[in-house]
Design a protein around this motif. Sequence first.
Motif, PDB file in Angstrom:
ATOM      1  N   GLN A 197       3.086   1.757  -4.175  1.00  0.00           N
ATOM      2  CA  GLN A 197       2.387   1.515  -5.435  1.00  0.00           C
ATOM      3  C   GLN A 197       3.013   2.337  -6.550  1.00  0.00           C
ATOM      4  O   GLN A 197       3.223   3.537  -6.395  1.00  0.00           O
ATOM      5  CB  GLN A 197       0.911   1.893  -5.306  1.00  0.00           C
ATOM      6  CG  GLN A 197       0.117   0.977  -4.413  1.00  0.00           C
ATOM      7  CD  GLN A 197      -0.285  -0.300  -5.100  1.00  0.00           C
ATOM      8  OE1 GLN A 197      -0.755  -0.300  -6.227  1.00  0.00           O
ATOM      9  NE2 GLN A 197      -0.087  -1.413  -4.413  1.00  0.00           N
ATOM     10  N   TYR A 227       0.828  -1.212   0.000  1.00  0.00           N
ATOM     11  CA  TYR A 227       0.000   0.000   0.000  1.00  0.00           C
ATOM     12  C   TYR A 227       0.861   1.260   0.000  1.00  0.00           C
ATOM     13  O   TYR A 227       0.387   2.341  -0.303  1.00  0.00           O
ATOM     14  CB  TYR A 227      -0.969   0.022   1.183  1.00  0.00           C
ATOM     15  CG  TYR A 227      -0.305   0.088   2.546  1.00  0.00           C
ATOM     16  CD1 TYR A 227       0.067   1.309   3.100  1.00  0.00           C
ATOM     17  CD2 TYR A 227      -0.064  -1.061   3.282  1.00  0.00           C
ATOM     18  CE1 TYR A 227       0.688   1.375   4.343  1.00  0.00           C
ATOM     19  CE2 TYR A 227       0.543  -1.001   4.513  1.00  0.00           C
ATOM     20  CZ  TYR A 227       0.913   0.209   5.046  1.00  0.00           C
ATOM     21  OH  TYR A 227       1.519   0.273   6.272  1.00  0.00           O
ATOM     22  N   TRP A 228       2.145   1.155   0.313  1.00  0.00           N
ATOM     23  CA  TRP A 228       2.988   2.340   0.477  1.00  0.00           C
ATOM     24  C   TRP A 228       3.893   2.642  -0.709  1.00  0.00           C
ATOM     25  O   TRP A 228       4.453   3.730  -0.781  1.00  0.00           O
ATOM     26  CB  TRP A 228       3.834   2.229   1.753  1.00  0.00           C
ATOM     27  CG  TRP A 228       4.826   1.108   1.696  1.00  0.00           C
ATOM     28  CD1 TRP A 228       6.117   1.177   1.245  1.00  0.00           C
ATOM     29  CD2 TRP A 228       4.626  -0.242   2.084  1.00  0.00           C
ATOM     30  NE1 TRP A 228       6.727  -0.048   1.314  1.00  0.00           N
ATOM     31  CE2 TRP A 228       5.824  -0.956   1.838  1.00  0.00           C
ATOM     32  CE3 TRP A 228       3.543  -0.948   2.615  1.00  0.00           C
ATOM     33  CZ2 TRP A 228       5.963  -2.301   2.102  1.00  0.00           C
ATOM     34  CZ3 TRP A 228       3.685  -2.297   2.882  1.00  0.00           C
ATOM     35  CH2 TRP A 228       4.889  -2.959   2.623  1.00  0.00           C
TER      36      TRP A 228
END
Length: 141
Positions: free
Chosen positions: A31, A28-29
């Motif tokens: 991308q 999620y960090w």
Amino acid sequence: MPAAFTFSTDPSLIDRDLVHHWLSVESYWAQGRTRETQDAAIDASRNYSVRDSDDRQVAYARVVTDGVTFAWLCDVFVDESVRGNGVGRMIVGGVIQDLQDSSTVKRIVLATSTADGLYAQYGFAESPGPNRYMIKQMPRG
């Protein structure tokens, strides 16, 4: 530590294609992080991995540090197929042990929004008092 898995500090064992996929697609960090950016980050950091009994990489972490006073633990990723088998604990514990054994680092920081419980097992806690960290976002892609 799970017997079927092995922790390593050897940067030559990092599967750069796999790590790039995990971080640029599944995390999620990070991308959209480019391969060029990921390779530069690997080259400028201390790198760690966990491999399974088939010698397949199943976890990755890196540390940005001066090796003397400060370390930032980042890009910790465990392959979904092995989550729940102690691999997250193995890689975090291995990183901490390596920093204790090979440096005089006094402070390790990290950022997480999903794994507070894992890191708390190793003594990580929210920073006390008013948050003193400041962040500047650089206008780059």
